[in-house]
Design a protein around this motif. Structure first.
Motif, PDB file in Angstrom:
ATOM      1  N   THR A 103       0.824  -1.111   0.043  1.00 23.75           N
ATOM      2  CA  THR A 103       0.145   0.184  -0.161  1.00 23.75           C
ATOM      3  C   THR A 103       0.906   1.319  -0.105  1.00 23.75           C
ATOM      4  N   SER A 104       0.768   1.914  -1.005  1.00 22.21           N
ATOM      5  CA  SER A 104       1.605   3.235  -1.100  1.00 22.21           C
ATOM      6  C   SER A 104       1.045   4.294  -0.162  1.00 22.21           C
ATOM      7  N   LEU A 105       1.916   4.760   0.776  1.00 23.67           N
ATOM      8  CA  LEU A 105       1.775   5.850   1.745  1.00 23.67           C
ATOM      9  C   LEU A 105       1.934   7.350   1.017  1.00 23.67           C
ATOM     10  N   GLY A 106       2.347   7.330  -0.149  1.00 25.48           N
ATOM     11  CA  GLY A 106       2.716   8.647  -0.867  1.00 25.48           C
ATOM     12  C   GLY A 106       4.152   8.898  -0.885  1.00 25.48           C
ATOM     13  N   GLU A 107       4.311  10.033  -1.528  1.00 23.37           N
ATOM     14  CA  GLU A 107       5.603  10.664  -1.863  1.00 23.37           C
ATOM     15  C   GLU A 107       5.835  11.769  -0.684  1.00 23.37           C
ATOM     16  N   VAL A 108       7.032  11.409  -0.300  1.00 26.67           N
ATOM     17  CA  VAL A 108       7.731  12.589   0.782  1.00 26.67           C
ATOM     18  C   VAL A 108       8.159  13.749   0.315  1.00 26.67           C
ATOM     19  N   PRO A 109       7.562  14.726   0.426  1.00 25.11           N
ATOM     20  CA  PRO A 109       7.890  16.265  -0.147  1.00 25.11           C
ATOM     21  C   PRO A 109       9.178  16.727   0.416  1.00 25.11           C
ATOM     22  N   GLY A 110       9.906  17.345  -0.581  1.00 26.53           N
ATOM     23  CA  GLY A 110      11.169  18.143  -0.275  1.00 26.53           C
ATOM     24  C   GLY A 110      12.458  16.926  -0.545  1.00 26.53           C
ATOM     25  N   VAL A 111      12.222  15.745  -1.118  1.00 26.69           N
ATOM     26  CA  VAL A 111      13.323  14.935  -1.347  1.00 26.69           C
ATOM     27  C   VAL A 111      13.800  15.011  -2.776  1.00 26.69           C
ATOM     28  N   VAL A 112      15.142  15.287  -2.939  1.00 23.28           N
ATOM     29  CA  VAL A 112      15.871  15.615  -4.052  1.00 23.28           C
ATOM     30  C   VAL A 112      17.020  14.535  -4.247  1.00 23.28           C
ATOM     31  N   PRO A 113      16.486  13.383  -4.929  1.00 21.62           N
ATOM     32  CA  PRO A 113      17.250  12.163  -5.325  1.00 21.62           C
ATOM     33  C   PRO A 113      18.549  12.721  -6.209  1.00 21.62           C
ATOM     34  N   GLY A 114      19.480  12.002  -6.031  1.00 21.58           N
ATOM     35  CA  GLY A 114      20.729  12.230  -6.789  1.00 21.58           C
ATOM     36  C   GLY A 114      21.937  11.415  -6.322  1.00 21.58           C
ATOM     37  N   GLY A 115      22.669  10.769  -7.413  1.00 21.79           N
ATOM     38  CA  GLY A 115      23.732   9.954  -6.861  1.00 21.79           C
ATOM     39  C   GLY A 115      23.309   9.027  -5.977  1.00 21.79           C
ATOM     40  N   GLU A 116      23.988   8.816  -4.710  1.00 24.28           N
ATOM     41  CA  GLU A 116      23.608   8.013  -3.532  1.00 24.28           C
ATOM     42  C   GLU A 116      22.599   8.663  -2.764  1.00 24.28           C
ATOM     43  N   GLY A 117      22.086   9.657  -2.840  1.00 20.41           N
ATOM     44  CA  GLY A 117      21.096  10.594  -2.081  1.00 20.41           C
ATOM     45  C   GLY A 117      19.706  10.125  -2.516  1.00 20.41           C
ATOM     46  N   GLY A 118      18.893  10.633  -1.492  1.00 20.09           N
ATOM     47  CA  GLY A 118      17.274  10.329  -1.869  1.00 20.09           C
ATOM     48  C   GLY A 118      16.698  10.381  -0.588  1.00 20.09           C
ATOM     49  N   LEU A 119      15.686   9.358  -0.499  1.00 24.90           N
ATOM     50  CA  LEU A 119      14.869   9.044   0.680  1.00 24.90           C
ATOM     51  C   LEU A 119      15.476   7.665   1.023  1.00 24.90           C
TER      52      LEU A 119
END
Length: 377
Positions: A103-119
């Protein structure tokens, strides 16, 4: 090495393989694929001594769920269901702990994925879901209200700790609540090696804070959330049965590490990598050539730390006796499921294991990525 397109329950004990792996990636930067000087001799499955039942054997009982994309963090809800984060899609998904239904709980606002970063890392406490994420200007820890019911949604994120350095590499990202009720976080030095030795920086550290993000009582440096320093990139933290803190750490070209973490101690990076016996720095309890590990999540159960390997594509068991190793590390599931990102103990002698083939560095097959059920005997 090819992997099964769909999960097969293993009929016997998983093979123990201590030979060097050959999978690509796992931590940015060139790596040596041969064992460095001073490496302990590798053991083969054929020469490994037979161990009695009940001594840390692991088997794959089945697949809980599959079809995950860039899964990273994993946390258990009180009723036994799981929350899993998607690093690149910025979402949190609830997984039924019995059926595997998602069950999707949705997208977390403010996350900026890139390289090894993200949520990345997740933790759950008293109606809050905590997340370690990469934002536009930094890495940070936030928390969101969550009732825990099947139809509940995540609340808006509230900052807990901001200002953790971000980069395209070495963003750390693991968070967990310790036995003391404090929140711990493993961070990376983002490729700027000097940050690890700078106690004013939050990069290259293990942090300890209250659930609200303030420096925890008893921290070694007054007014600071810094708990230990001299780390390159910590993506695994866990506690043993006596409450000792353990951390897994990426090396650069030579040694990956498992460290016993004590407050205020210096773990050496970038001055040393692996065991050095150098005054002022703490040596690891165990170390591996980087081709055999690239360690991410770790968990403790049945007298051992279990460590997921990305580049090494295997699950390591490190048996412990108090603050020391009680035997040589052993490798399980070598090459069977590709890159392994996160491992979580369920409190009943079992483990959840998350694969990481869809993180841009793997070779995904049908069904990737998945959460596996492991039985430990």
């Amino acid at each position: 090495m090819s992997r099964p397109a769909v999960l097969k329950a293993l009929g016997g004990v998983a093979a123990l393989v201590l030979a060097a792996g050959c999978s690509p990636g796992g931590d940015t930067g060139a790596r040596n694929t041969s064992a460095p000087p001073g490496s302990p001799p590798a053991s083969s499955a054929a020469s490994a001594p037979e161990r009695p039942a009940g001594d840390g054997r692991v088997t794959v009982a089945g697949t809980l769920t599959e079809g995950l994309r860039s899964p990273w963090g994993l946390a258990a809800l009180p009723g036994g269901d799981l929350l899993v984060s998607s690093r690149d899609e910025r979402t949190i998904t609830r997984v039924d702990g019995r059926s595997g239904a998602k069950t999707s709980l949705g997208e977390v606002p403010g996350v900026v994925p890139g390289g090894e970063g993200g949520l990345m890392g997740l933790a759950v406490r008293e109606g809050w879901v905590y997340a370690y994420l990469t934002a536009g200007s930094d890495n940070r820890i936030v928390r969101m209200r969550y009732g825990g019911g099947a139809g509940d949604r995540l609340g808006a994120p509230e900052p807990v700790l901001t200002g953790i350095p971000k980069g395209t590499i070495h963003d750390g990202g693991r968070i967990a609540f310790g036995p003391d009720g404090m929140l711990y976080a493993g961070t990376g030095e983002t490729g700027e090696t000097g940050l690890a030795q700078d106690r004013e920086s939050l990069g290259g550290k293990i942090l300890r804070m209250t659930p609200e993000g303030r420096p925890a009582p008893g921290n070694p440096f007054e007014g600071s959330v810094v708990y230990s320093y001299g780390h390159r990139n910590v993506q695994g933290i866990t506690w043993d049965a006596e409450g000792r803190l353990w951390a897994a750490e990426f090396g650069q070209n030579t040694w990956d590490e498992l460290n016993l973490v004590e407050p205020g101690r210096n773990y050496g990076w970038p001055e040393v990598e692996g065991r050095a016996g150098k005054a002022g720095f703490v040596d690891p309890v165990a170390q591996w050539p980087t081709s055999e590990a690239s360690p991410s999540g770790i968990a403790y159960t049945r007298g051992a730390v279990w460590m997921a390997g990305l580049r090494g594509e295997r699950l390591w068991r490190i048996p412990l006796s108090g603050p020391e190793r009680s035997g040589e590390p052993e490798a399980f599931l070598s090459g069977e499921y590709g890159r392994l990102r996160t491992v979580l103990a369920d409190g009943d002698g079992r483990l959840w294991l998350v694969t990481s083939e869809t993180d841009t560095r793997g070779t995904p097959e049908a069904g990737d990525d998945r959460i596996l059920r492991l039985d430990v005997r």
